[in-house]
Design a protein around this motif. Sequence first.
Motif, PDB file in Angstrom:
ATOM      1  N   LYS A 256      49.840  25.569  93.862  1.00  0.00           N
ATOM      2  CA  LYS A 256      51.228  25.544  94.312  1.00  0.00           C
ATOM      3  C   LYS A 256      51.912  26.769  93.723  1.00  0.00           C
ATOM      4  O   LYS A 256      51.851  26.988  92.512  1.00  0.00           O
ATOM      5  N   MET A 257      52.526  27.577  94.585  1.00  0.00           N
ATOM      6  CA  MET A 257      53.097  28.843  94.137  1.00  0.00           C
ATOM      7  C   MET A 257      54.585  28.929  94.451  1.00  0.00           C
ATOM      8  O   MET A 257      55.029  28.474  95.497  1.00  0.00           O
ATOM      9  N   GLU A 258      55.316  29.548  93.540  1.00  0.00           N
ATOM     10  CA  GLU A 258      56.717  29.884  93.757  1.00  0.00           C
ATOM     11  C   GLU A 258      56.802  31.394  93.854  1.00  0.00           C
ATOM     12  O   GLU A 258      56.266  32.108  93.004  1.00  0.00           O
ATOM     13  N   LEU A 259      57.486  31.874  94.901  1.00  0.00           N
ATOM     14  CA  LEU A 259      57.568  33.306  95.154  1.00  0.00           C
ATOM     15  C   LEU A 259      59.010  33.790  95.100  1.00  0.00           C
ATOM     16  O   LEU A 259      59.942  33.032  95.380  1.00  0.00           O
ATOM     17  N   ASP A 260      59.169  35.073  94.753  1.00  0.00           N
ATOM     18  CA  ASP A 260      60.507  35.659  94.810  1.00  0.00           C
ATOM     19  C   ASP A 260      60.744  36.198  96.223  1.00  0.00           C
ATOM     20  O   ASP A 260      59.883  36.095  97.101  1.00  0.00           O
ATOM     21  N   GLN A 261      61.919  36.757  96.457  1.00  0.00           N
ATOM     22  CA  GLN A 261      62.294  37.197  97.802  1.00  0.00           C
ATOM     23  C   GLN A 261      61.464  38.367  98.313  1.00  0.00           C
ATOM     24  O   GLN A 261      61.438  38.632  99.508  1.00  0.00           O
ATOM     25  N   GLU A 262      60.768  39.045  97.428  1.00  0.00           N
ATOM     26  CA  GLU A 262      59.918  40.164  97.850  1.00  0.00           C
ATOM     27  C   GLU A 262      58.498  39.717  98.172  1.00  0.00           C
ATOM     28  O   GLU A 262      57.684  40.524  98.606  1.00  0.00           O
ATOM     29  N   GLY A 263      58.182  38.430  97.915  1.00  0.00           N
ATOM     30  CA  GLY A 263      56.840  37.925  98.175  1.00  0.00           C
ATOM     31  C   GLY A 263      55.930  37.949  96.962  1.00  0.00           C
ATOM     32  O   GLY A 263      54.726  37.734  97.078  1.00  0.00           O
TER      33      GLY A 263
ATOM     34  N   TRP B 259      59.199  29.995 102.816  1.00  0.00           N
ATOM     35  CA  TRP B 259      57.960  30.225 102.069  1.00  0.00           C
ATOM     36  C   TRP B 259      58.158  30.481 100.584  1.00  0.00           C
ATOM     37  O   TRP B 259      57.227  30.879  99.900  1.00  0.00           O
ATOM     38  N   LYS B 260      59.344  30.189 100.065  1.00  0.00           N
ATOM     39  CA  LYS B 260      59.565  30.444  98.640  1.00  0.00           C
ATOM     40  C   LYS B 260      58.682  29.563  97.764  1.00  0.00           C
ATOM     41  O   LYS B 260      58.391  29.905  96.626  1.00  0.00           O
ATOM     42  N   GLU B 261      58.229  28.426  98.302  1.00  0.00           N
ATOM     43  CA  GLU B 261      57.253  27.578  97.626  1.00  0.00           C
ATOM     44  C   GLU B 261      56.157  27.270  98.637  1.00  0.00           C
ATOM     45  O   GLU B 261      56.442  26.716  99.700  1.00  0.00           O
ATOM     46  N   ILE B 262      54.937  27.651  98.321  1.00  0.00           N
ATOM     47  CA  ILE B 262      53.812  27.384  99.216  1.00  0.00           C
ATOM     48  C   ILE B 262      52.642  26.829  98.425  1.00  0.00           C
ATOM     49  O   ILE B 262      52.559  27.013  97.210  1.00  0.00           O
ATOM     50  N   GLU B 263      51.761  26.150  99.124  1.00  0.00           N
ATOM     51  CA  GLU B 263      50.535  25.652  98.518  1.00  0.00           C
ATOM     52  C   GLU B 263      49.374  26.249  99.304  1.00  0.00           C
ATOM     53  O   GLU B 263      49.396  26.280 100.526  1.00  0.00           O
ATOM     54  N   MET B 264      48.387  26.732  98.575  1.00  0.00           N
ATOM     55  CA  MET B 264      47.248  27.379  99.200  1.00  0.00           C
ATOM     56  C   MET B 264      45.974  26.855  98.569  1.00  0.00           C
ATOM     57  O   MET B 264      45.917  26.629  97.365  1.00  0.00           O
TER      58      MET B 264
END
Length: 141
Positions: free
Chosen positions: A72-79, A127-132
């Motif tokens: 589970k990932m949290e991303l900033d606005q730049e990806g 997509w600020k929080e995604i699971e891969m």
Amino acid sequence: KANVDPKAAKKSFDSLLDSSLAKSDNENSGIKAEEVGEDTATLINLVQQTIRKCWHFPAGLKNAEELIVDMKMELDQEGNVKKADIVDESRANSDPDFKIAAENAKRAVLDPECNPLPLPKDRYEEWKEIEMSFNPKDMFS
């Protein structure tokens, strides 16, 4: 922070990828698009290719095909991935091989060489929080 159903989040992420690629000029072939549209599979492939160059799956682990790690990932606005959590933390604490695979996947998504991920900036809220899933069979096939 809202508690999001991972299956719904993955479906939402797939929808985001479909719509963003419909507007994109990206062309990338050689991917498996079993249950997702070709456009979604293209963007998923780009994200996997970005992370793949940083993910060094360790040789010699027992039952490597069973060491599928959900992250589970949290991303900033730049990806850029700012936080990554192993979803099955209890397995990581009890299965030494899984722990090694999971820690390697986590290092890969946080590696500056593999950031930012190629995601549409105008859809950050989606997509600020995604699971891969990190499946050795899929990532290195």
